[in-house]
Scaffold this active site. Structure first.
Site, PDB file in Angstrom:
ATOM      1  N   ASP A 105      30.006 -22.355 -18.479  1.00  0.00           N
ATOM      2  CA  ASP A 105      30.595 -22.699 -19.552  1.00  0.00           C
ATOM      3  C   ASP A 105      28.643 -21.928 -19.749  1.00  0.00           C
ATOM      4  OD1 ASP A 105      31.064 -22.842 -21.818  1.00  0.00           O
ATOM      5  OD2 ASP A 105      30.000 -25.571 -21.720  1.00  0.00           O
ATOM      6  N   GLY A 143      27.862 -29.754 -31.082  1.00  0.00           N
ATOM      7  CA  GLY A 143      26.438 -29.407 -31.731  1.00  0.00           C
ATOM      8  C   GLY A 143      25.118 -29.192 -31.120  1.00  0.00           C
ATOM      9  N   ASN A 144      25.709 -30.672 -30.152  1.00  0.00           N
ATOM     10  CA  ASN A 144      24.652 -30.078 -29.334  1.00  0.00           C
ATOM     11  C   ASN A 144      24.757 -28.805 -27.729  1.00  0.00           C
ATOM     12  OD1 ASN A 144      23.671 -33.862 -29.437  1.00  0.00           O
ATOM     13  ND2 ASN A 144      22.145 -32.847 -29.101  1.00  0.00           N
ATOM     14  N   SER A 145      25.806 -28.727 -27.895  1.00  0.00           N
ATOM     15  CA  SER A 145      26.283 -27.654 -27.022  1.00  0.00           C
ATOM     16  C   SER A 145      25.366 -26.621 -27.265  1.00  0.00           C
ATOM     17  CB  SER A 145      27.706 -27.522 -26.773  1.00  0.00           C
ATOM     18  OG  SER A 145      28.753 -28.218 -26.659  1.00  0.00           O
ATOM     19  N   HIS A 166      31.349 -21.466 -24.474  1.00  0.00           N
ATOM     20  CA  HIS A 166      31.853 -22.179 -25.546  1.00  0.00           C
ATOM     21  C   HIS A 166      31.119 -22.098 -27.414  1.00  0.00           C
ATOM     22  CE1 HIS A 166      30.229 -26.693 -24.467  1.00  0.00           C
ATOM     23  NE2 HIS A 166      30.378 -26.563 -26.206  1.00  0.00           N
TER      24      HIS A 166
END
Lengths: 181, 295
Positions: free
Chosen positions: A69, A134-136, A40
């Site tokens: 993901d 943003g940690n993603s 994502h």
């Protein structure tokens, strides 16, 4: 007490610009230039990877799996380029300490700490740790500085990460498929 | 460096594993099960507000057996429910005293997710305070506020220290925003009474009160209604009398009276200091038990 570990983990964490708005995080997977992140985080085939020392590298999407993901990118690495040490995501214990490194809300290399919340779901690591957008795609690591998962989402307040063993499986399939094609 | 962090990490995981041997899942509501603690042999404690149906309650034990449980008693005032389970060979909680507890002590909230094992949340004890009374009227021996995330299903589960010992059980239902921990000492007291009687007796005087202030700055509570044949009515109290003190302790607010009647007050005479027509007098009132289901 986490400073040295955090610094080590930051050296294997990149920022990824692949969307109109904001940046995600990614993890340097190997010396050959592979970077793993969340599906994502990637909206287009071309994107830019920013290394921990601030260099911006053109990256190409190799494989993307929205269901898991996960996405893997390739860049032409230039030193310094430090792949993450890989940990064992199959033998986690509830209560063990974990660290997340990423770029939450544009803050580069931010560190949070927490614990493994539960080990009841094989397909996700469940962590009691604070994450932000943003940690993603960023790293979830154990206290030995080894990657155990890629932070993916928050569900009912619980941080969910894709375990390292699932990433390895995803990559094995991605490259088996690439050779066949 | 990394080694000492790993030791710390292992210690927390050990605490979760040790504490987890007394944590059960309680199935008494729809959707997500709540958690409970094997408090004594055959006795499970959980948060009262998580018991939505009193019949056909089941409990999932640490060894994943799901067994029937019966409701032995419940007290919404302290948010404690006591269940009986007929099981042998299971652990009972090791209790840690709150006496040495300090703000900043590391602590873990535990829960059990059905048959899916233990769940944990880590933080510190955020605040420790003295006795308090909940908005539901229950008396707590001390105030413990945990700084831990209360994920769904953790209600009724224990707050443990880093040795895996139980400090109390966590509930989000007694305060508006943040969870509190019902201290072990309160759980022991309420459990004893619930097991003996099935409910918590609350002291009752049978009067309606309102705060008043005298020109000299003293305060009291004026009596607006008297229950005929109630404890105060039987003692000769009349409408218009002003209560100044109970057992020598000044009362300026109805809360002070509630606090005085909390705990084991039923049947123990209270020395009330009053004013009638400006003249002070004392009378002994023996609190009765508040009628259940009424006011």
């Amino acid at each position: 007490m986490f400073e040295i570990l955090a610094e080590t983990l930051r050296r294997s964490t990149v920022q990824i610009y692949a969307r109109r708005h904001g940046a995600g995080s990614g993890v340097i997977w190997n010396a050959e230039g592979l970077v793993v992140t969340n599906a994502h985080v990637i909206e287009s085939r071309e994107c830019v990877v920013e290394t921990p020392d601030g260099r911006k590298l053109e990256a190409v999407l190799v494989k993307r799996d929205a269901r898991r993901d996960l996405a893997v990118l390739r860049v032409s690495p230039a030193a310094p380029w430090e792949p993450a040490a890989l940990g064992d995501s199959r033998n986690l214990r509830a209560g063990q300490v974990v660290l997340a490194v990423g770029n939450p809300l544009g803050v580069s290399g931010a560190v949070t700490t927490g614990i493994i919340h539960a080990t009841s779901r094989k397909e996700w690591i469940q962590a009691d740790i604070s994450l932000a957008p943003g940690n993603s795609g960023g790293m979830l690591a154990d206290t030995e500085g080894r990657l155990i998962g890629i932070n993916s989402m928050i569900y009912q307040g619980i941080a969910l990460a894709v375990p390292t063993h699932a990433i390895a499986l995803f990559l094995a399939r991605a490259f088996a498929g690439a050779r066949a094609a | 460096m990394a080694n000492s962090l790993t030791e710390y990490s292992n210690a927390l995981a050990d605490a979760v594993a040790r504490g987890g041997t007394v944590v059960v899942a309680v199935h008494a509501r729809e959707r997500i099960a709540s958690s409970g603690v094997l408090w004594r042999p055959g006795v499970v404690i959980t948060a009262d507000h998580t018991i939505k149906c009193e019949e056909e309650i089941t409990v999932t034990l640490p060894d994943n057996r799901t067994v029937p449980a019966t409701l032995a008693g419940r007290d919404s005032g302290t948010d404690i429910a006591v269940l009986r389970v007929d099981v042998a060979g299971v652990d009972a909680a090791r209790i840690a005293s709150h006496a040495t507890l300090q703000a900043g002590s590391m602590a873990l909230a535990l829960g059990r997710r059905g048959e899916n094992g233990i769940a944990a949340s880590f933080g510190v004890v955020s605040a420790v305070g003295g006795p308090w009374r909940t908005w539901r009227g229950g008396q707590m021996e001390c105030f413990i506020r945990p700084d831990v995330n209360m994920y769904p299903g953790l209600s009724g589960g224990p707050l443990i220290d880093v040795e895996g010992r139980v400090l109390g059980i966590n509930t989000p239902a007694l305060t508006r925003n943040l969870p509190v921990t019902i201290p072990a000492v309160t759980i022991d007291r309420v459990t004893d009474e619930l097991l003996a009687k099935g409910h918590i007796a609350r002291g009752y005087l049978g009067i309606g009160l309102h705060p008043v202030q005298f020109p000299d700055g003293r305060g009291g509570l004026i009596i607006l209604s008297v229950e005929p044949n109630g404890p105060a009515g039987s003692a000769g109290i009349l409408i218009g009398d002003v209560v100044l003190a109970l057992d020598g302790k000044p009362v300026g607010d109805t809360e002070d009276v509630q606090t005085h009647l909390a705990g084991e007050s039923v049947g123990k005479p209270v020395n009330a200091s009053l004013l009638r027509g400006g003249q002070p007098f004392n009378v002994s009132i023996t609190p009765g038990e508040r009628p259940r289901g009424g006011r």
